[in-house]
Enzyme design. Structure first.
Site, short mmCIF file in Angstrom:
data_model
loop_
_atom_site.label_atom_id
_atom_site.label_comp_id
_atom_site.label_asym_id
_atom_site.label_seq_id
_atom_site.Cartn_x
_atom_site.Cartn_y
_atom_site.Cartn_z
CG ASP A 147 56.60 7.53 45.09
OD1 ASP A 147 56.36 8.37 44.07
OD2 ASP A 147 55.53 7.23 45.95
CG HIS A 148 59.00 12.52 43.04
ND1 HIS A 148 58.77 12.78 41.62
CD2 HIS A 148 60.14 12.88 43.37
CE1 HIS A 148 60.06 12.97 41.05
NE2 HIS A 148 60.77 12.80 42.33
CE1 TYR A 208 48.72 8.13 44.29
CE2 TYR A 208 47.89 9.83 42.68
CZ TYR A 208 47.98 9.03 43.71
OH TYR A 208 46.62 9.41 44.74
CG HIS A 209 56.27 10.58 40.37
ND1 HIS A 209 56.23 11.99 40.46
CD2 HIS A 209 55.15 10.63 39.31
CE1 HIS A 209 55.56 12.41 39.82
NE2 HIS A 209 54.71 11.77 39.26
N PRO A 210 56.61 5.71 41.87
CG PRO A 210 55.61 3.66 41.47
CD PRO A 210 55.30 5.31 41.49
#
Length: 551
Positions: A294-295, A468-470
């Site tokens: 994630d980020h 919110y980048h899983p």
């Protein structure tokens, strides 16, 4: 089996909408698209400025939370995922970033043969509808409309870009073309003032086709297997369960949380995880749910000396006027996500491609819209985008409504912690430039007292949030931890594919909606077995002095 279709697609998110459109271009093919969420008609979904509302609404998003993260002082971070037509493209920030070309070279080198930049760029172009400068990197006439919002009308946007130039970084007019590195305008998936989600871009134009059936409010309970072959799915609407046969293939596009969860409840995944959850092991596939990435990001906030920020537009009357203009004219502050300038830089010398990303916002508030600053302020979101830390997703039981255990292990690796220290140091240098002098007031956070490595680390542990980048939980490749092969087929199970951001081998440098759509565009051609688009000869932009200099 109540019905049968050639293809069953599970999940109407960014990838599922693309596949539903592209596969049904052939009138001889029948497709069922199954989505647990409902319609996307809400004004709060379609109005770009209202992005924080659907993201934080149970009706439109799975409200997942992580396990206590051991390297973030055991904080539990929010991880919302789309639960509506369009999936996360209907609740996200609408930022359009393809990533750096080297991200896809990294994919190829890790075993995702055929997914290098030369092979991916044609599919970015196929999806693209870019109305500005045309070149070998951009497409026109594709389903996905991309623009530059309100063209940086607020002077703070340009001040941020100018500050980056003064700090020694260059300008990039199009970070999605040859050169990602630098400061410039940010792109967003908005068309005529409306959120241009995958549902609007791909699914709705295909809804009239007789060979496409879309079922909403339908929970996929499991994939049905027979002799290690996917033969269909079982889904539930209300109290009614349906069993549907796939004549050709089942395609999972439920996202980086949903796809590994569905595989695991179906008996496909790490044997120990399945056994602990009480699920019979039908295919021991150790990589399912592993490799989670994630980020992370945090906000540098400053008071603003001039009354020009969005903090003045947060009252009920101002919001009403913004909303009314949007409803009647689809223009004004309601027609943008407000992230209209940005930057991509390298954290240190010796790195070929940028690993730090900036989003600039002419307001000081949380990403979810809460806790806005009293008075005027602005902020820049910054994150170290190429993490070395890895996490996992594991089911707790055989019940698909039982939320899985999610652990990212954020900042486990020292290189990630150093990356965020650099985010603090480099951002302070940028924001101290003369271009910001007319606007820059007091540093609200992290605050001037946060200086040493220890102080920065402690603040980051408490202040960092998910972007919110899983991704990457069903990674593509050929090693023993790969879940799908380079054709997107699940290893060890016939007639089953995964197509979404979960199959990324490694996370790209930027927001993930555009790479997810590209992945589905390319996978659609693989599934159809037709000729792939010819590879591009366009180059990848790298700083000439990247070995010796950071900027």
């Amino acid at each position: 089996m109540s019905e049968s279709f050639d293809y069953i697609i599970v999940g109407a998110g960014s990838a599922g909408c693309v596949l539903a459109n592209r596969l049904t271009e052939d009138p001889g093919v029948t497709v069922l698209l199954v989505e647990f969420g409902g319609k996307d008609r809400s004004l709060f979904i379609q109005m770009p400025t209202a992005l924080s509302i659907p993201m934080n609404t149970r009706k439109y998003a799975w409200q997942f939370y992580t396990e206590p993260e051991p390297y973030l002082d055991n904080r539990q971070l929010h991880c919302p995922r789309g639960k509506v037509l369009g999936g996360s493209s209907s609740i996200n920030g609408m930022v359009y970033v393809r990533g750096h070309g080297m991200d896809y070279e990294e994919w190829e080198q890790s075993g995702a043969t055929g997914w290098g930049y030369a092979h991916c760029l044609p599919y970015f172009k196929k999806a693209d509808d870019w109305k500005f400068d045309q070149n070998e990197y951009r497409g026109q006439g594709g389903p996905l409309s991309v623009n530059r919002g309100n063209e940086m009308q607020n002077p703070l946007y340009q001040a941020f870009v100018d500050a980056g130039v003064q700090a020694g970084y260059g300008v990039t007019e199009d970070y999605n073309a040859f050169r990602q590195e630098g400061f410039g305008p940010m792109h967003m998936t908005v068309k005529n003032g409306v959120r241009w989600s995958a549902a609007n871009a791909y699914l709705k134009p295909a809804m009239h086709r007789k060979n496409l059936k879309v079922v909403t409010r339908a929970l996929t309970r499991k994939i049905l297997l027979e002799d290690r072959q996917a033969i269909g799915i079982e889904y539930q609407q209300g109290e009614t369960r349906q069993v549907v046969r796939a004549n050709r293939e089942v395609i999972l596009s439920a996202g980086s949380v949903g796809s590994p969860q569905i595989l695991q409840v179906s008996g496909i995944g790490p044997a120990r995880v399945l056994q602990d959850a009480g699920v019979a092991v039908l295919c021991d596939l150790p990589g399912v749910g592993e490799n989670l990435q994630d980020h992370l990001e945090f906000y540098f906030q400053f008071r603003c000396k001039k009354a020009i920020t969005l903090n003045a537009r947060l009252g009920y009357w101002s919001k009403f006027l913004i909303g009314a203009r949007w409803v009647f004219f689809k223009s004004g502050l309601g027609a943008t996500n407000h992230f209209e300038s940005c930057a991509f830089i390298r954290s240190r010398p010796g790195i070929r491609a940028p690993d730090i990303q900036y989003h600039f916002l002419p307001a000081a508030m949380r990403y979810d819209g809460r806790a806005a600053l009293k008075g005027h302020g602005f902020q820049v979101h910054v994150g170290h985008n190429k993490p070395a830390s890895r996490g996992r997703i594991r089911i707790r039981s055989a019940d698909p409504l039982d939320k899985p255990s999610i652990l990212f292990n954020y900042l486990e690796r020292e290189s990630d912690r150093e990356g965020f220290r650099q985010c603090v140091r480099l951002t302070r240098d940028i924001m101290s430039q003369a271009a910001m002098d007319p606007y820059r007031g007091e540093e609200i956070q992290p605050g001037e007292a946060v200086r040493s490595d220890e102080e920065i680390d402690a603040w980051i542990r408490q202040g960092v949030e998910s972007a919110y980048h899983p991704s990457c939980t069903c990674k593509m490749g050929t090693d023993e931890m790969a879940v799908v092969d380079p054709q997107t087929r699940v290893r060890g199970v016939d007639r089953l594919r995964v197509v979404d951001s979960s199959i990324f081998p490694t996370i790209t440098n930027g927001n993930l909606n555009s790479p997810t759509i590209m992945t589905a565009e390319r996978a659609a051609d693989l599934i159809k077995g037709q000729g792939m688009l010819p590879p591009s000869g366009a180059g990848i932009g790298l700083a000439e002095n990247w070995r010796e200099r950071q900027r």
